[in-house]
Design a protein around this motif. Structure first.
Motif, PDB file in Angstrom:
ATOM      1  N   ILE A 148      21.068   2.583  -7.129  1.00 43.27           N
ATOM      2  CA  ILE A 148      19.637   2.773  -7.400  1.00 43.27           C
ATOM      3  C   ILE A 148      18.819   2.429  -6.159  1.00 43.27           C
ATOM      4  O   ILE A 148      17.868   3.140  -5.796  1.00 43.27           O
ATOM      5  N   GLY A 149      19.180   1.331  -5.483  1.00 41.60           N
ATOM      6  CA  GLY A 149      18.483   0.972  -4.254  1.00 41.60           C
ATOM      7  C   GLY A 149      18.643   2.022  -3.173  1.00 41.60           C
ATOM      8  O   GLY A 149      17.692   2.353  -2.458  1.00 41.60           O
ATOM      9  N   ALA A 150      19.866   2.559  -3.040  1.00 43.25           N
ATOM     10  CA  ALA A 150      20.107   3.609  -2.046  1.00 43.25           C
ATOM     11  C   ALA A 150      19.305   4.860  -2.380  1.00 43.25           C
ATOM     12  O   ALA A 150      18.714   5.496  -1.492  1.00 43.25           O
ATOM     13  N   LEU A 151      19.254   5.236  -3.655  1.00 43.83           N
ATOM     14  CA  LEU A 151      18.478   6.413  -4.057  1.00 43.83           C
ATOM     15  C   LEU A 151      16.992   6.203  -3.805  1.00 43.83           C
ATOM     16  O   LEU A 151      16.271   7.133  -3.425  1.00 43.83           O
ATOM     17  N   ASN A 152      16.510   4.981  -4.002  1.00 45.65           N
ATOM     18  CA  ASN A 152      15.103   4.686  -3.730  1.00 45.65           C
ATOM     19  C   ASN A 152      14.770   4.930  -2.263  1.00 45.65           C
ATOM     20  O   ASN A 152      13.775   5.579  -1.925  1.00 45.65           O
ATOM     21  N   GLY A 153      15.625   4.422  -1.377  1.00 40.88           N
ATOM     22  CA  GLY A 153      15.385   4.609   0.050  1.00 40.88           C
ATOM     23  C   GLY A 153      15.610   6.025   0.511  1.00 40.88           C
ATOM     24  O   GLY A 153      14.817   6.573   1.287  1.00 40.88           O
ATOM     25  N   TRP A 154      16.670   6.677   0.025  1.00 36.00           N
ATOM     26  CA  TRP A 154      16.970   8.035   0.466  1.00 36.00           C
ATOM     27  C   TRP A 154      15.966   9.046  -0.077  1.00 36.00           C
ATOM     28  O   TRP A 154      15.749  10.103   0.529  1.00 36.00           O
ATOM     29  N   THR A 155      15.356   8.748  -1.220  1.00 39.61           N
ATOM     30  CA  THR A 155      14.298   9.630  -1.726  1.00 39.61           C
ATOM     31  C   THR A 155      13.125   9.651  -0.750  1.00 39.61           C
ATOM     32  O   THR A 155      12.546  10.704  -0.469  1.00 39.61           O
ATOM     33  N   LEU A 156      12.769   8.477  -0.229  1.00 41.71           N
ATOM     34  CA  LEU A 156      11.713   8.423   0.784  1.00 41.71           C
ATOM     35  C   LEU A 156      12.147   9.159   2.048  1.00 41.71           C
ATOM     36  O   LEU A 156      11.366   9.926   2.632  1.00 41.71           O
ATOM     37  N   MET A 157      13.389   8.959   2.482  1.00 44.94           N
ATOM     38  CA  MET A 157      13.871   9.625   3.693  1.00 44.94           C
ATOM     39  C   MET A 157      13.847  11.145   3.549  1.00 44.94           C
ATOM     40  O   MET A 157      13.574  11.871   4.502  1.00 44.94           O
ATOM     41  N   SER A 158      14.124  11.632   2.324  1.00 48.70           N
ATOM     42  CA  SER A 158      14.165  13.077   2.102  1.00 48.70           C
ATOM     43  C   SER A 158      12.799  13.722   2.279  1.00 48.70           C
ATOM     44  O   SER A 158      12.703  14.939   2.456  1.00 48.70           O
ATOM     45  N   ALA A 159      11.741  12.921   2.226  1.00 46.73           N
ATOM     46  CA  ALA A 159      10.387  13.455   2.384  1.00 46.73           C
ATOM     47  C   ALA A 159       9.832  13.237   3.788  1.00 46.73           C
ATOM     48  O   ALA A 159       8.929  13.968   4.222  1.00 46.73           O
ATOM     49  N   GLN A 160      10.338  12.235   4.506  1.00 46.83           N
ATOM     50  CA  GLN A 160       9.751  11.875   5.793  1.00 46.83           C
ATOM     51  C   GLN A 160      10.032  12.909   6.881  1.00 46.83           C
ATOM     52  O   GLN A 160       9.144  13.255   7.671  1.00 46.83           O
ATOM     53  N   SER A 161      11.271  13.394   6.949  1.00 43.02           N
ATOM     54  CA  SER A 161      11.611  14.341   8.011  1.00 43.02           C
ATOM     55  C   SER A 161      10.848  15.655   7.893  1.00 43.02           C
ATOM     56  O   SER A 161      10.248  16.114   8.878  1.00 43.02           O
ATOM     57  N   PRO A 162      10.805  16.311   6.723  1.00 40.42           N
ATOM     58  CA  PRO A 162      10.009  17.544   6.628  1.00 40.42           C
ATOM     59  C   PRO A 162       8.517  17.302   6.806  1.00 40.42           C
ATOM     60  O   PRO A 162       7.803  18.183   7.287  1.00 40.42           O
ATOM     61  N   TYR A 163       8.032  16.106   6.431  1.00 41.38           N
ATOM     62  CA  TYR A 163       6.616  15.781   6.645  1.00 41.38           C
ATOM     63  C   TYR A 163       6.286  15.786   8.137  1.00 41.38           C
ATOM     64  O   TYR A 163       5.287  16.379   8.569  1.00 41.38           O
ATOM     65  N   ALA A 164       7.142  15.125   8.923  1.00 43.95           N
ATOM     66  CA  ALA A 164       6.909  15.078  10.369  1.00 43.95           C
ATOM     67  C   ALA A 164       6.972  16.470  10.971  1.00 43.95           C
ATOM     68  O   ALA A 164       6.161  16.832  11.834  1.00 43.95           O
ATOM     69  N   ALA A 165       7.943  17.297  10.523  1.00 45.52           N
ATOM     70  CA  ALA A 165       8.062  18.656  11.048  1.00 45.52           C
ATOM     71  C   ALA A 165       6.893  19.526  10.614  1.00 45.52           C
ATOM     72  O   ALA A 165       6.425  20.392  11.376  1.00 45.52           O
ATOM     73  N   ALA A 166       6.379  19.319   9.404  1.00 43.59           N
ATOM     74  CA  ALA A 166       5.248  20.105   8.914  1.00 43.59           C
ATOM     75  C   ALA A 166       3.988  19.811   9.720  1.00 43.59           C
ATOM     76  O   ALA A 166       3.140  20.690   9.904  1.00 43.59           O
ATOM     77  N   LYS A 167       3.837  18.591  10.211  1.00 44.40           N
ATOM     78  CA  LYS A 167       2.668  18.263  11.043  1.00 44.40           C
ATOM     79  C   LYS A 167       2.638  19.105  12.315  1.00 44.40           C
ATOM     80  O   LYS A 167       1.558  19.376  12.858  1.00 44.40           O
ATOM     81  N   ASP A 168       3.811  19.504  12.784  1.00 43.43           N
ATOM     82  CA  ASP A 168       3.898  20.324  13.995  1.00 43.43           C
ATOM     83  C   ASP A 168       4.061  21.807  13.679  1.00 43.43           C
ATOM     84  O   ASP A 168       4.348  22.603  14.577  1.00 43.43           O
TER      85      ASP A 168
END
Length: 470
Positions: free
Chosen positions: A286-306
């Motif tokens: 559950i802890g890993a899923l909590n962190g990886w859920t955030l990670m799954s959104a951070q990379s495309p967010y950064a790419a979308a800014k560019d």
């Protein structure tokens, strides 16, 4: 948005994010997985730990210059351009949501240990989907609650694992270890074979760098959290594996389906070890899923800014890219449904193979970016600029990541490359849109030239001025 409201992660929370993402559910089967190779696998684990720490230090150096959300994507794009940045973001995004589906499936077996009953595909699917969307709800609540869940879950799983690891040393019996190298071939070959299984134990080392935009004082805390989280995970991994090797007889360990449970039972007697370990595994996943859920959104967010990912990925609330969370949750849920309802185990296994390769692409590009920054003389990008030390770390991290690629196996590389190249269509679409928008903007702001108008003859002299008189 005010920096005070978006940067919720202090050093402790960022460290827990790294540890929570590194330590998932795989640790509970790890000792049995490498036992067939003998204790040489412990040597392989030590070598991998050195490489993981080197990679952690490299991420810390890079984050000093670029304390922005996106981590490996940001470094690859600045060093090698938009296309390399896109490949990094695409690979990382793919890895996260497929891995989330795998974690959700893995948790089902542990839940059945805690809540005995007659399993069915419908019940198992409900458990797996719940495991995916409960952490998503914490992400929707914002970074403050993500940090709280991550801290609590990391402590709850770290304490029992460390307890087993430390107490197990007092019950350690060298007779349980078996031989240094098992099977045919050389000890070096056995170490490489064990390393191939252990290679992805440290995936998640980049977690603090990936969320640098939400970390307070990121220039300082991202590097420290990355190193502390990696070392903390290594302590649990190494001591835990040594304890299990020394408390469970080798012939039994090779066949074990629950090595940590067997270790608890060997130390204290009885048959309650399975329940304790199952509870720790559920909390860990559950802890890993909590962190990886955030990670799954951070990379495309950064790419979308560019402009390299679709604009909806920019949607952000309380420091969390909410559209990215939903997109990853939907895709992971779809894979989970395929696994349970359609019985397409082959499809699911292929996608898991893809993730093993996809995880290495951002690491390889980030380590390469560090080498590029150093060799190009841009010392300001990797402060403090001790060239020999930083170059050694960068080359070690690159070699470690290259080993990850080689250890993934031919099937993983083949499937992963196909999926990676499929992203070229997305890049072409986004690049075409950026070009069209840029041309429209240039057309709108460029003043008209004489060629844009019909030539108008000048007025006649008699009409332009009155007759000359003396």
């Amino acid at each position: 948005m005010d920096d005070r409201h978006t940067r919720r992660f202090g050093l402790g929370t960022a460290t827990c994010l790294v540890m929570g993402n590194i330590i998932g559910g795989g640790i509970f089967l790890l000792p049995a997985s490498v036992a067939p190779f003998g204790t040489v696998s412990l040597v392989a684990f030590g070598v991998l730990t050195v490489g993981a720490v080197a990679l952690a230090l490299v991420f810390g150096r890079l984050a000093e210059r670029h304390p922005d959300t996106g981590g490996p994507y940001v470094y690859a794009r600045e060093a090698f351009g938009d296309f390399a940045g896109f490949l990094s973001a695409w690979s990382y995004w793919t890895m996260t949501w497929v891995s989330n589906a795998a974690l959700a499936v893995a948790i089902v077996g542990y839940v059945h240990v805690l809540v005995p009953g007659r399993p069915s595909d419908t019940t198992d699917l409900a458990i797996a989907l719940g495991a995916l969307w409960l952490p998503a709800l914490a992400n929707f609540a914002g970074t403050r609650y993500i940090g709280l869940v991550q801290t609590v879950s990391t402590v709850l799983k770290f304490i029992p694992l460390l307890f087993i690891a430390v107490v197990g040393l007092f019950f350690f019996d060298p007779a349980n270890l078996g031989s240094f190298h098992e099977g045919s071939g050389s000890a070096l070959g056995g170490m490489s074979a064990a390393a191939a299984i252990l290679l992805y134990s440290y995936v998640g080392v980049e977690s603090a760098a990936m969320s640098a935009g939400e970390v307070r004082d990121p220039e300082r805390n991202v590097g420290r959290a990355t190193v502390l989280g990696t070392i903390g995970s290594a302590v649990v991994y190494l001591l835990g594996t040594v304890a299990v090797f020394g408390t469970v007889a080798h012939d039994k360990l090779v066949k074990s389906q629950a090595p940590f449970s067997d270790a608890v039972n060997a130390m204290f007697g009885g048959h309650w070890g399975g329940t304790v370990v199952a509870l720790a595994a559920v909390v860990s996943i559950i802890g890993a899923l909590n962190g990886w859920t955030l990670m799954s959104a951070q990379s495309p967010y950064a790419a979308a800014k560019d402009g390299l990912f679709p604009a909806p990925f920019l949607t952000k609330r309380r420091g969390v890219p909410t559209f990215g969370v939903v997109a990853a949750g939907v895709l992971a849920s779809a894979l989970t449904v395929i696994n349970y309802l359609l019985g397409s185990g082959g499809v699911f296994e292929i996608l898991v193979l893809i993730t093993t390769f996809s995880a290495t692409v951002p690491y390889l590009l980030a380590a390469g970016a560090q080498v590029y920054f150093l060799l190009s003389g841009r010392r300001d990008k990797v402060r403090p600029a001790r060239f020999a030390r930083d170059l050694t770390l960068a080359l070690t991290a690159f070699g470690f990541t290259f080993w990850l690629v080689a250890g993934a196996g031919y099937a993983a590389i083949y499937q992963g490359v196909l999926f990676l190249f499929a992203g070229i269509l997305v890049y072409a679409w986004m690049a075409a849109r950026r070009t069209a928008r840029r041309e429209e903007a240039e057309t709108a702001t460029t003043p008209p030239t004489p060629a844009d108008h019909e030539a108008v003859p000048p007025p006649a002299a008699s009409a332009a001025a009155p007759p000359h008189t003396t």
